[in-house]
Write an enzyme that holds these catalytic residues in place. Structure first.
Site, PDB file in Angstrom:
ATOM      1  CB  CYS A  54      12.066   6.536  24.223  1.00 50.68           C
ATOM      2  SG  CYS A  54      12.289   4.817  24.580  1.00 50.68           S
TER       3      CYS A  54
ATOM      4  CG  HIS B 284     -10.008 -18.691  -1.359  1.00 53.04           C
ATOM      5  ND1 HIS B 284      -9.840 -19.646  -2.328  1.00 53.04           N
ATOM      6  CD2 HIS B 284     -10.734 -17.695  -1.930  1.00 53.04           C
ATOM      7  CE1 HIS B 284     -10.419 -19.250  -3.447  1.00 53.04           C
ATOM      8  NE2 HIS B 284     -10.970 -18.066  -3.226  1.00 53.04           N
TER       9      HIS B 284
ATOM     10  N   GLY C 250      16.459   4.709  21.073  1.00 54.57           N
ATOM     11  CA  GLY C 250      17.120   3.964  19.991  1.00 54.57           C
ATOM     12  C   GLY C 250      17.489   2.573  20.472  1.00 54.57           C
TER      13      GLY C 250
ATOM     14  NE  ARG D  51       9.085  10.699  20.951  1.00 58.77           N
ATOM     15  CZ  ARG D  51       9.305  10.878  19.648  1.00 58.77           C
ATOM     16  NH1 ARG D  51       8.454  11.608  18.954  1.00 58.77           N
ATOM     17  NH2 ARG D  51      10.331  10.347  19.057  1.00 58.77           N
TER      18      ARG D  51
END
Ligand code: M6R
Length: 614
Positions: free
Chosen positions: A2, A510, A102, A27
């Site tokens: 954000c 593997h 947040g 962002r």
């Protein structure tokens, strides 16, 4: 994640907010929105899902007025990335508007209790709690500052919030609790800006203040008052930022990512810069906080980071071990933060976060602060949150990186880590002087080598054209090039959405070997180094299973041509420095494949430049 912006002053807020959001879009780009207190004293909110350009289509900027407002670009955590969940959010009476970055850990509890008191929520977000909480507190007490402080103290987790209130048209309010990304306040001429990051502010002012955790700012167009969450005034230092304004534009390039790839010769020159004196072959880190005795006594190094920064750690582990002879381990910050590791004052934690905002890295650093171990952090944003925790911050000096895919910050992190390992090695006498001299002279050649590599991208374009329709890729490398195989796979998957895995070549038989057929291109990192013979065995194993091989090798290893379907040549340098130049093919293969696939290279889906949530 954000991007947050706020403006108060005498200019037209909608235009400034929208332009600034474009600069913060890296962002998060799930949705975009602004809230304004317009010239008729109304609270006006405009929002749209998707990018800022999409938002702009919805908006007639000329019709919007106002000298104060807030804006947001979202990276969704709670609730789909739709119009309703887009920020800004408001209260029941449309008086308060907020933008948030947040995660509110106790949002369900808060929502439940507010709903019981009659609040009506419109979105599925955790963020909407904030506007309703402020409203609720204001119902009992009309002191807005108190209501905001109360809200900051009630919500749990790491959060950054900016608020406007219709009845306070001359004030912007913001607070920060924990480490949910930065909040920068820019002082203009009778105008103030609030932003998650510098690019949005730099066109207007270079005088800034960084809000720290548990602080609130009350901003008018002429001044800012800072308080702690108890309401006590605090004095904060103002900083002058130096940033090259050109670095914010794409210049002649189609994408930021391509520009940033081309920035690398200069960026690496800046990283080495004054840290190396080539006349006496000395490495210097300004104000290095640990004494020679402490350096000699280090008994363990732990390198931590996420994503591309973790890959830089993985390369550096090899350097620290062989150059400093200190036992070194690497961990992903999100795992490290929950370990019960044994540390003491002789342990050195080196964290890497170009943004300085990565939540897991910050949490890991904070957790082990009390262990008495020493901490160094590498960042491309030296005033960032990680630097506030570490004992010492090393600026990687890559210059602003906007493209979501890390490119020049990776190269500059590697270069810085290499210098740091030589610096510590010299102090510990674990490295002969002649070796340092030889390595520094190789390092000095890198900017020119990289610049030459970038001049010829034809081989990447040809490979990309041929291979972009494939759905799966395997990348193999050994030793120092194993992390580069991981980085190549990460770059490819994040910008082209092609499934890719990076493996240590020895691991192939593997399990992963079962995947190999002609539909699975295998990118083999096989420079002429001490691992060459082992890598040739792997190359033959892939060939024997009808695999399609793209080999990346140093010049003059012609015999690989007989085995590989396609070959990319990179120049020679010392074995230790190969990973630095190997990052160029990892970047350019991905870039040109994504270009062929017409992907949104600078803003890949579901991603964001800084990951400020766990
Ligand atoms: O800012 P950081 O270096 O802490 O970021 C860590 C990762 O999120 C980041 O490296 C991410 O993996 C890259 N953008 C991928 O290109």
């Amino acid at each position: 994640m954000c991007g947050i912006i706020g403006y108060i002053g005498n200019n037209t807020a909608p235009k400034i907010l929208t332009e600034s959001l474009k600069k913060l879009e890296y962002r998060g780009y799930d949705s975009t929105g602004i809230a304004l207190l317009d010239n008729n004293s109304r609270l006006v909110i405009v929002k749209a899902s998707g990018t800022v350009n999409n938002f702009k289509k919805k908006l007639d900027l000329n019709k919007l007025t106002g000298k104060i407002g807030i804006g947001h670009t979202r990276w969704a955590t709670h609730g789909e990335p739709n119009n309703i969940n887009a920020h800004p959010h408001t209260d029941c009476n449309n008086k308060i508007s907020i933008v948030h970055n947040g995660i509110i850990e106790n949002h369900q509890e808060i929502r439940h209790s507010l709903e019981k008191s009659g609040h009506k929520f419109l979105s599925q977000t955790d963020s909407e709690c904030i506007s309703h909480l402020i409203e609720e507190y204001l119902n009992n007490n009309d002191d807005i500052e108190k209501a905001i402080r109360h809200t900051a103290n009630t919500i749990q987790g790491a959060n950054v919030v900016v608020i406007i209130h219709k009845e306070h048209p001359n004030k912007l309010f913001c607070f920060k609790v924990g480490s949910a990304g930065g909040l920068i306040i820019g002082n203009g001429n009778n105008e103030m800006f609030v932003s998650s990051d510098i690019p949005a502010i730099i066109p207007y002012t270079s005088t800034v203040t960084y809000l720290s955790t548990n602080e609130i700012a009350i901003i008018s167009s002429e001044k800012v008052e800072y308080k702690n969450l108890e309401g006590i005034s605090i004095t904060k230092k103002t900083n002058t930022i130096e940033i090259n304004r050109d670095s914010i534009s794409k210049g002649e390039f189609k994408h930021y990512m391509l520009k940033e790839i081309h920035d690398q010769p200069q960026a690496i020159t800046d990283t080495i810069g004054s840290r190396v004196s080539f006349t006496d072959n000395k490495i210097k880190f300004e104000k290095f906080p640990f004494t020679n005795q402490e350096i000699k006594e280090f008994s363990k190094i732990i390198l931590i980071g996420m994503g591309t920064s973790l890959h830089a750690c993985m390369v550096a582990k090899n350097w620290f071990e062989s150059i400093t002879r200190i036992p070194t381990e690497v961990d992903n910050s999100s795992e490290f933060r929950y370990r019960d590791i044994i540390l003491n004052e002789k342990s050195l934690i080196i964290s890497i976060s170009q943004s300085g905002e990565t939540a897991d890295t910050i949490a890991a650093m904070e957790k082990f602060k009390s262990s008495n171990s020493k901490q160094i952090t590498l960042s491309n944003s030296p005033k960032s949150q990680t630097s506030q925790i570490a004992d010492y911050t090393i600026d990687i000096r890559a210059g602003l990186e906007i493209g979501v895919a890390s490119t020049k910050t990776f190269m500059c992190s590697l270069t810085t880590l290499y210098l740091l390992s030589l610096f510590l090695g010299e102090k510990r006498n674990s490295l002969e002087k002649t070796k340092i001299t030889a390595q520094l002279s190789e390092l000095a050649k890198l900017p020119r080598i990289i610049s030459n590599m970038l001049d010829n991208q034809n081989q990447y374009k040809i490979i990309a054209k041929k291979y972009y329709p494939y759905s799966n890729f395997l990348y193999l490398g050994r030793g120092l090039n194993y992390p580069l195989a991981m980085e190549g796979a990460l770059k490819l998957k994040e910008i082209s959405y092609i499934h890719a895995e990076g493996y240590p070549a020895g691991e192939m038989k593997h399990g992963p070997i079962a995947l190999i057929d002609q539909n699975m291109p295998v990118v083999v990192l096989i420079p002429k180094d001490k691992m060459l013979d082992k890598m040739l065995i792997n190359l033959n194993e892939v060939k024997a299973r009808n695999g399609t091989i793209i080999a990346i090798t140093t010049e003059n290893t012609n015999y690989i041509e007989n085995l590989a379907n396609d070959i990319i040549f990179i120049p020679k340098t010392s074995d230790e420095l190969i990973p630095i130049i190997m990052s160029i093919p990892m970047q350019l293969i991905s870039y040109h494949i994504a270009l062929n696939k017409k992907c949104n290279i600078d803003m890949p889906r579901n991603l964001a430049k800084s990951v400020t949530v766990e």
